[in-house]
Design a protein around this motif. Structure first.
Motif, short mmCIF file in Angstrom:
data_model
loop_
_atom_site.label_atom_id
_atom_site.label_comp_id
_atom_site.label_asym_id
_atom_site.label_seq_id
_atom_site.Cartn_x
_atom_site.Cartn_y
_atom_site.Cartn_z
N TYR A 17 59.22 4.09 61.78
CA TYR A 17 58.55 3.42 62.90
C TYR A 17 57.59 4.36 63.62
O TYR A 17 56.49 3.96 64.02
CB TYR A 17 59.60 2.87 63.88
CG TYR A 17 60.40 1.70 63.34
CD1 TYR A 17 59.89 0.90 62.33
CD2 TYR A 17 61.65 1.40 63.85
CE1 TYR A 17 60.61 -0.18 61.83
CE2 TYR A 17 62.39 0.31 63.38
CZ TYR A 17 61.87 -0.46 62.36
OH TYR A 17 62.58 -1.53 61.88
N TRP A 38 59.70 -5.09 48.40
CA TRP A 38 59.23 -5.20 49.78
C TRP A 38 58.70 -6.60 50.04
O TRP A 38 57.86 -7.11 49.30
CB TRP A 38 58.12 -4.17 50.01
CG TRP A 38 57.57 -4.08 51.40
CD1 TRP A 38 56.74 -4.97 52.02
CD2 TRP A 38 57.80 -3.04 52.35
NE1 TRP A 38 56.44 -4.55 53.29
CE2 TRP A 38 57.08 -3.35 53.52
CE3 TRP A 38 58.56 -1.86 52.32
CZ2 TRP A 38 57.08 -2.55 54.65
CZ3 TRP A 38 58.56 -1.05 53.44
CH2 TRP A 38 57.85 -1.39 54.59
N SER A 40 57.57 -9.31 53.45
CA SER A 40 57.45 -9.60 54.87
C SER A 40 56.97 -11.02 55.06
O SER A 40 56.05 -11.47 54.37
CB SER A 40 56.47 -8.63 55.54
OG SER A 40 56.35 -8.90 56.91
N LEU A 108 60.40 -9.16 65.76
CA LEU A 108 60.51 -8.97 64.32
C LEU A 108 61.95 -8.60 63.99
O LEU A 108 62.64 -7.96 64.78
CB LEU A 108 59.59 -7.85 63.84
CG LEU A 108 58.13 -7.89 64.25
CD1 LEU A 108 57.39 -6.71 63.63
CD2 LEU A 108 57.48 -9.21 63.85
N HIS A 109 62.41 -9.00 62.82
CA HIS A 109 63.73 -8.63 62.33
C HIS A 109 63.57 -7.93 60.99
O HIS A 109 62.99 -8.51 60.06
CB HIS A 109 64.62 -9.87 62.19
CG HIS A 109 64.83 -10.59 63.48
ND1 HIS A 109 63.93 -11.53 63.95
CD2 HIS A 109 65.82 -10.52 64.40
CE1 HIS A 109 64.36 -12.00 65.11
NE2 HIS A 109 65.50 -11.40 65.41
N HIS A 110 64.05 -6.69 60.89
CA HIS A 110 63.90 -5.90 59.68
C HIS A 110 65.26 -5.62 59.04
O HIS A 110 66.23 -5.31 59.75
CB HIS A 110 63.21 -4.56 59.99
CG HIS A 110 61.80 -4.69 60.43
ND1 HIS A 110 61.07 -3.65 60.97
CD2 HIS A 110 60.94 -5.76 60.40
CE1 HIS A 110 59.85 -4.05 61.26
NE2 HIS A 110 59.75 -5.32 60.92
N TRP A 111 65.27 -5.70 57.73
CA TRP A 111 66.47 -5.36 56.96
C TRP A 111 66.09 -4.30 55.94
O TRP A 111 65.29 -4.54 55.05
CB TRP A 111 67.01 -6.62 56.27
CG TRP A 111 68.22 -6.40 55.40
CD1 TRP A 111 69.11 -5.38 55.45
CD2 TRP A 111 68.68 -7.27 54.35
NE1 TRP A 111 70.09 -5.53 54.51
CE2 TRP A 111 69.85 -6.70 53.82
CE3 TRP A 111 68.21 -8.47 53.82
CZ2 TRP A 111 70.55 -7.28 52.77
CZ3 TRP A 111 68.91 -9.05 52.78
CH2 TRP A 111 70.07 -8.47 52.26
N TRP A 112 66.67 -3.12 56.11
CA TRP A 112 66.41 -1.98 55.23
C TRP A 112 67.67 -1.68 54.41
O TRP A 112 68.75 -1.53 54.98
CB TRP A 112 66.04 -0.74 56.04
CG TRP A 112 64.95 -0.92 57.05
CD1 TRP A 112 65.07 -1.32 58.34
CD2 TRP A 112 63.55 -0.67 56.85
NE1 TRP A 112 63.85 -1.35 58.96
CE2 TRP A 112 62.90 -0.96 58.07
CE3 TRP A 112 62.80 -0.23 55.75
CZ2 TRP A 112 61.52 -0.82 58.22
CZ3 TRP A 112 61.42 -0.10 55.90
CH2 TRP A 112 60.80 -0.39 57.12
N TYR A 122 63.40 -3.99 51.29
CA TYR A 122 63.01 -4.26 52.67
C TYR A 122 62.67 -5.74 52.81
O TYR A 122 61.96 -6.31 51.97
CB TYR A 122 61.79 -3.43 53.09
CG TYR A 122 61.11 -3.96 54.33
CD1 TYR A 122 61.58 -3.63 55.59
CD2 TYR A 122 59.99 -4.81 54.24
CE1 TYR A 122 60.97 -4.13 56.74
CE2 TYR A 122 59.38 -5.31 55.37
CZ TYR A 122 59.87 -4.97 56.61
OH TYR A 122 59.26 -5.47 57.74
N ARG A 123 63.18 -6.36 53.89
CA ARG A 123 62.80 -7.72 54.24
C ARG A 123 62.46 -7.76 55.73
O ARG A 123 63.23 -7.27 56.57
CB ARG A 123 63.94 -8.72 53.95
CG ARG A 123 64.18 -8.94 52.45
CD ARG A 123 62.99 -9.61 51.80
NE ARG A 123 63.19 -9.89 50.39
CZ ARG A 123 62.87 -9.05 49.40
NH1 ARG A 123 62.36 -7.85 49.70
NH2 ARG A 123 63.06 -9.39 48.14
N GLY A 124 61.33 -8.36 56.05
CA GLY A 124 60.92 -8.52 57.43
C GLY A 124 60.64 -9.97 57.74
O GLY A 124 60.03 -10.68 56.93
N GLU A 126 59.39 -12.84 60.95
CA GLU A 126 58.68 -12.95 62.23
C GLU A 126 58.47 -14.41 62.55
O GLU A 126 58.87 -15.29 61.79
CB GLU A 126 57.35 -12.21 62.16
CG GLU A 126 56.39 -12.78 61.14
CD GLU A 126 55.14 -11.94 60.97
OE1 GLU A 126 54.05 -12.46 61.26
OE2 GLU A 126 55.25 -10.76 60.57
#
Length: 225
Positions: A17, A38, A40, A108-112, A122-124, A126
């Protein structure tokens, strides 16, 4: 759960970030596996950065397309949750479209997901509806008219007046009043705070009532420019 691993993974995401804030895409790519998966937004084409990407080269294109489409005005991590292999985050995110000049704020919601200290998945997500509104170059009336025309195609085999009455019953509290057009056909006029009709046109409210655009398209009422 291994505390050291969990903390290290969170630190990696925090570092990513920070790198995003300074525009250091190279650092971000260094934290990913070569076979990074990846994605988004979704597979939608609403925004140029949406969709699934594989490998570092395609992931780098994500950042390029995002940077060309919007100016990021806020990126504030709000919460982190993690276990040995996953980190979940919530971000307050604000952006301005470079083409339309419209601005918006969303979460935003992020999954690492980690494998051997590297991110392989990675999934994002919004607010895709807000993103579409910010990026669209169409006016509110144009978008409503297009939606109404598209929906009408799927209902061409149904009786227009019958459908509108059915829809009115489903939505509730909008009793129709029969009006006769200059051509002699009868259409319902909806009495309520959201709709205002004349014999040949309709005025959409300030929030762009897509339902009304749909009704007008089915009833054959012309929308104003």
């Amino acid at each position: 759960m291994t505390p050291g691993t969990t903390n290290d993974n969170i630190k990696t995401v925090e570092a990513i970030y920070d790198a995003f804030g300074r525009g250091d895409v190279g650092f971000i790519l260094d934290q990913l596996t070569d076979d990074i998966d990846w994605s988004s937004g979704s597979e939608s084409s609403i925004a140029p950065w949406y969709g699934v990407r594989h490998g570092k080269a395609e992931t780098a294109e994500f950042f390029k397309q995002l940077g060309e489409a919007v100016s990021v005005t806020e990126f504030t991590p709000l919460a982190f949750a993690s276990n040995d292999t996953d980190v979940m985050t919530v971000i307050r995110f604000a952006m301005t479209s470079t083409q339309t000049g419209r601005s918006g704020v969303m979460n935003l919601h992020h999954w690492w997901r980690f494998r051997e200290a590297k991110i392989y998945h990675y999934r994002g997500t919004e607010d895709t509806a807000q993103t579409a509104q910010l990026l669209s170059t169409e006016s509110e009336a144009q978008r409503g008219r297009k939606d109404g025309q598209e929906w009408t195609k799927t209902l061409a085999t149904q009786a227009e007046l019958e459908f509108i009455h059915t829809l009115n019953d489903q939505l509730g509290n909008w009793p129709p009043v029969q009006r006769t057009t200059t051509e002699g056909s009868t259409i319902p006029t909806f009495i309520g705070q959201r709709t205002h009709t004349t014999l040949t046109s309709v005025t959409l409210d300030a929030t762009n009532d897509y339902w009304m655009a749909f009704i007008c398209a089915v009833a054959g009422i012309n929308l104003p420019n």
